[in-house]
Write a protein that holds these residues in place. Sequence first.
Motif, PDB file in Angstrom:
ATOM      1  N   ALA A 101     -26.797  14.214 -26.757  1.00 29.32           N
ATOM      2  CA  ALA A 101     -26.695  13.389 -25.545  1.00 29.32           C
ATOM      3  C   ALA A 101     -27.410  12.051 -25.720  1.00 29.32           C
ATOM      4  O   ALA A 101     -27.022  11.056 -25.109  1.00 29.32           O
TER       5      ALA A 101
ATOM      6  N   ARG B 127     -24.088   6.476 -24.459  1.00 31.56           N
ATOM      7  CA  ARG B 127     -24.596   5.482 -23.501  1.00 31.56           C
ATOM      8  C   ARG B 127     -24.626   6.069 -22.096  1.00 31.56           C
ATOM      9  O   ARG B 127     -23.751   6.819 -21.706  1.00 31.56           O
ATOM     10  N   THR B 128     -25.646   5.681 -21.350  1.00 28.23           N
ATOM     11  CA  THR B 128     -25.718   6.073 -19.943  1.00 28.23           C
ATOM     12  C   THR B 128     -24.862   5.119 -19.118  1.00 28.23           C
ATOM     13  O   THR B 128     -24.327   4.135 -19.635  1.00 28.23           O
ATOM     14  N   VAL B 129     -24.741   5.386 -17.831  1.00 24.83           N
ATOM     15  CA  VAL B 129     -23.977   4.525 -16.939  1.00 24.83           C
ATOM     16  C   VAL B 129     -24.569   3.111 -16.930  1.00 24.83           C
ATOM     17  O   VAL B 129     -23.854   2.118 -16.856  1.00 24.83           O
ATOM     18  N   GLU B 130     -25.890   3.028 -17.041  1.00 26.87           N
ATOM     19  CA  GLU B 130     -26.569   1.733 -17.038  1.00 26.87           C
ATOM     20  C   GLU B 130     -26.430   1.001 -18.363  1.00 26.87           C
ATOM     21  O   GLU B 130     -26.828  -0.145 -18.485  1.00 26.87           O
TER      22      GLU B 130
ATOM     23  N   ASP C  72     -27.826   2.210 -21.279  1.00 28.03           N
ATOM     24  CA  ASP C  72     -28.944   2.548 -22.161  1.00 28.03           C
ATOM     25  C   ASP C  72     -28.480   3.503 -23.247  1.00 28.03           C
ATOM     26  O   ASP C  72     -27.621   4.350 -23.028  1.00 28.03           O
TER      27      ASP C  72
END
Length: 158
Positions: A112, A116-119, A121
């Motif tokens: 994980a 990439r995260t939604v933001e 990162d």
Amino acid sequence: MSVAPEQEPAAPPEPSGRAVDLALRVAGGAVAVWAGVLAAVLDLLYATWAWEVVKGRPGGAGKALVGIALALVGIAAVVLLTVLVSGFAHRAVGTRWAAALAALPWFVVIVAGGFRTVEGDLALSGDNVLGLGLIVAGAITFAVLGFRQLVVPPPAVR
């Protein structure tokens, strides 16, 4: 020639004793799962921090020495942490497959970390050589410990 007297076989535990033992093993398994998650998060945080330190240094021998030192410290820490978590899982649960209780969440969190995260990162980028080394060290250590626990014969019960 002396002969040791035969020992009486141990009486089976009472039902309440079995229930307490089972509850402690389940609690130990839950702690092992969370320890695997925490170990992975700490590995990712260290890998990201160490890579930023190396990238921020001016080039040359100083950058190489800092990178090598951070890599060696990180790999040693990952191996030690992995051995401790796997050993705890094995002792707490008392089964041969207990290392998987810590290894599976560790692998899930590490994978994980590559998305990439939604933001936007990203915990582990493809150019993070230190992070990749830490992941390989952790994965190999979990694999060796899991294999060792599976192939070692159980202790003889008298």
